[in-house]
Design an enzyme around this catalytic site. Structure first.
Site, PDB file in Angstrom:
ATOM      1  CG  HIS A   1      21.659  -3.361  42.369  1.00  0.00           C
ATOM      2  ND1 HIS A   1      21.573  -4.208  41.299  1.00  0.00           N
ATOM      3  CD2 HIS A   1      20.376  -3.065  42.697  1.00  0.00           C
ATOM      4  CE1 HIS A   1      20.300  -4.425  40.992  1.00  0.00           C
ATOM      5  NE2 HIS A   1      19.556  -3.739  41.824  1.00  0.00           N
TER       6      HIS A   1
ATOM      7  CG  ASN B   1      21.585  -8.100  26.103  1.00  0.00           C
ATOM      8  OD1 ASN B   1      22.282  -9.094  25.962  1.00  0.00           O
ATOM      9  ND2 ASN B   1      21.117  -7.721  27.278  1.00  0.00           N
TER      10      ASN B   1
ATOM     11  CB  ILE C   1      27.419  -3.010  25.226  1.00  0.00           C
ATOM     12  CG1 ILE C   1      26.853  -1.607  25.324  1.00  0.00           C
ATOM     13  CG2 ILE C   1      28.319  -3.347  26.400  1.00  0.00           C
ATOM     14  CD1 ILE C   1      25.789  -1.447  26.364  1.00  0.00           C
TER      15      ILE C   1
HETATM   16  P1  NAD Z   1      22.735 -10.307  34.183  1.00  0.00           P
HETATM   17  O1  NAD Z   1      23.944 -11.132  34.437  1.00  0.00           O
HETATM   18  O2  NAD Z   1      21.425 -10.820  34.626  1.00  0.00           O
HETATM   19  O3  NAD Z   1      22.618 -10.043  32.619  1.00  0.00           O
HETATM   20  C1  NAD Z   1      23.665  -9.587  31.845  1.00  0.00           C
HETATM   21  C2  NAD Z   1      23.119  -9.280  30.468  1.00  0.00           C
HETATM   22  O4  NAD Z   1      24.131  -8.646  29.729  1.00  0.00           O
HETATM   23  C3  NAD Z   1      22.697 -10.522  29.690  1.00  0.00           C
HETATM   24  O5  NAD Z   1      21.468 -10.239  29.072  1.00  0.00           O
HETATM   25  C4  NAD Z   1      23.823 -10.695  28.649  1.00  0.00           C
HETATM   26  O6  NAD Z   1      23.356 -11.215  27.440  1.00  0.00           O
HETATM   27  C5  NAD Z   1      24.276  -9.274  28.475  1.00  0.00           C
HETATM   28  N1  NAD Z   1      25.683  -9.122  28.103  1.00  0.00           N
HETATM   29  C6  NAD Z   1      26.773  -9.711  28.649  1.00  0.00           C
HETATM   30  N2  NAD Z   1      27.898  -9.254  28.098  1.00  0.00           N
HETATM   31  C7  NAD Z   1      27.511  -8.352  27.138  1.00  0.00           C
HETATM   32  C8  NAD Z   1      28.216  -7.540  26.220  1.00  0.00           C
HETATM   33  N3  NAD Z   1      29.542  -7.548  26.147  1.00  0.00           N
HETATM   34  N4  NAD Z   1      27.491  -6.740  25.398  1.00  0.00           N
HETATM   35  C9  NAD Z   1      26.140  -6.724  25.435  1.00  0.00           C
HETATM   36  N5  NAD Z   1      25.419  -7.470  26.293  1.00  0.00           N
HETATM   37  C10 NAD Z   1      26.106  -8.269  27.142  1.00  0.00           C
HETATM   38  O7  NAD Z   1      23.033  -8.864  34.775  1.00  0.00           O
HETATM   39  P2  NAD Z   1      22.037  -7.720  35.259  1.00  0.00           P
HETATM   40  O8  NAD Z   1      20.846  -7.648  34.384  1.00  0.00           O
HETATM   41  O9  NAD Z   1      22.852  -6.517  35.460  1.00  0.00           O
HETATM   42  O10 NAD Z   1      21.474  -8.177  36.674  1.00  0.00           O
HETATM   43  C11 NAD Z   1      22.190  -8.931  37.598  1.00  0.00           C
HETATM   44  C12 NAD Z   1      22.758  -8.257  38.824  1.00  0.00           C
HETATM   45  O11 NAD Z   1      24.132  -8.461  38.678  1.00  0.00           O
HETATM   46  C13 NAD Z   1      22.668  -6.793  38.994  1.00  0.00           C
HETATM   47  O12 NAD Z   1      21.899  -6.580  40.101  1.00  0.00           O
HETATM   48  C14 NAD Z   1      24.114  -6.331  39.316  1.00  0.00           C
HETATM   49  O13 NAD Z   1      24.118  -5.675  40.568  1.00  0.00           O
HETATM   50  C15 NAD Z   1      24.884  -7.580  39.472  1.00  0.00           C
HETATM   51  N6  NAD Z   1      26.248  -7.694  38.913  1.00  0.00           N
HETATM   52  C16 NAD Z   1      27.059  -6.624  38.772  1.00  0.00           C
HETATM   53  C17 NAD Z   1      28.316  -6.776  38.217  1.00  0.00           C
HETATM   54  C18 NAD Z   1      29.204  -5.578  38.092  1.00  0.00           C
HETATM   55  O14 NAD Z   1      29.154  -4.680  38.909  1.00  0.00           O
HETATM   56  N7  NAD Z   1      30.038  -5.505  37.049  1.00  0.00           N
HETATM   57  C19 NAD Z   1      28.749  -8.032  37.786  1.00  0.00           C
HETATM   58  C20 NAD Z   1      27.891  -9.123  37.946  1.00  0.00           C
HETATM   59  C21 NAD Z   1      26.631  -8.928  38.502  1.00  0.00           C
END
Ligand code: NAD
Length: 242
Positions: free
Chosen positions: A120, A212, A230
């Site tokens: 992304h 997760n 994680i």
């Molecule tokens: P999502 O928000 O849909 O899902 C996050 C997942 O991670 C959830 O299933 C949650 O239960 C799990 N999770 C959260 N914290 C955790 C931890 N400490 N340990 C284990 N599991 C944990 O995110 P996604 O599936 O990546 O998809 C959403 C979109 O969000 C992506 O396209 C991404 O580009 C974008 N995004 C990116 C960032 C970043 O760059 N850090 C931040 C927010 C969103």
């Protein structure tokens, strides 16, 4: 934990591990994900986040797009956590072939990972939409409102917005790595954002691991599910690798 011991054993035995992750990999670095209860989608705005970070909204209302983007999606103080660091160490040790990430925060590279496929894009790369000039994150953040190039054009982050396609070459590489992986570890992703989530179907091995803190739609297809945070899980894996 029995599951963690199994994961440690598979990591110890393999030299062809691929990691595929999402926003949950960076929550322990202080960057909110989208779908957790404290994630971006559960906070209140004038528009739903899916709308603001879409291509059509960006074109129509760049001021509002950048207001949201700069205040809610950029976390310059964030540093890699134990998961980022452990993955970099596994690559260095010749055990991990690639990190495939949906994240745009650059934390895997900051931890030292070299083969990082950013499905992304990245907040650290930005281009003028008129002349193509490259800008880093500093240049974008230093300007009030919509950042402008020297030529007057609008600078756009190299981030895949909703309604935009993914880079084909990056997808092909991701498919290759996953298709040839021995152990595939999928962590911190809700596996609901397509086409990235569909990558899981290219894996043909028998060591598909989901890490997760909550359940995902793919849990039943995994060979191993390790529940928990994680960063904490990888910190414990790193202890054994030392
Ligand atoms: P999502 O928000 O849909 O899902 C996050 C997942 O991670 C959830 O299933 C949650 O239960 C799990 N999770 C959260 N914290 C955790 C931890 N400490 N340990 C284990 N599991 C944990 O995110 P996604 O599936 O990546 O998809 C959403 C979109 O969000 C992506 O396209 C991404 O580009 C974008 N995004 C990116 C960032 C970043 O760059 N850090 C931040 C927010 C969103």
């Amino acid at each position: 934990m029995k599951e963690l011991d199994q994961l440690k054993a598979w990591i110890a035995e393999s030299s062809n591990i691929v990691f595929f992750g999402g926003a949950g990999v960076s929550t322990e670095s202080g960057i909110p994900d989208f779908r957790s209860v404290d994630g971006l989608y559960n906070q209140q705005y004038d528009y739903p986040p899916e709308t603001i970070i879409s291509h059509s909204f960006y074109k129509r209302n760049p001021e509002e797009f950048y207001r949201f983007y700069k205040s809610r999606m950029i976390f310059r103080e964030a540093r890699p956590n134990a998961a980022h660091r452990a993955l970099a160490r596994l690559e260095e040790a010749g055990k991990l072939k690639a990190v495939i990430t949906q994240n745009i925060d650059g934390l895997h590279q900051a931890a030292g990972s070299r083969e990082v496929l950013e499905l992304h894009g990245s907040v650290h790369r930005n281009y003028c939409t008129r002349c193509g000039e490259f800008y880093g994150l500093d240049a974008v953040m230093a300007q009030e409102g919509v950042p402008r190039c020297r030529c007057g054009g609008i600078i756009k982050p190299d981030v895949v917005l909703y309604e935009e396609g993914l880079d084909q070459k990056t997808m092909e590489k991701a498919v290759y790595y996953i298709g040839h992986a021995d152990v595939l570890i999928i962590g911190g992703t809700s596996l609901t954002v397509y086409p990235a989530a569909g990558l899981i179907h290219y894996y043909h091995g028998n060591k598909l691991v989901l890490v997760n803190k909550s359940v995902t739609p793919m849990d039943s297809q995994a060979d191993l599910v390790v529940s928990g945070k994680i960063g904490e899980i990888f910190a414990r894996i790193a202890e054994t690798e030392e």
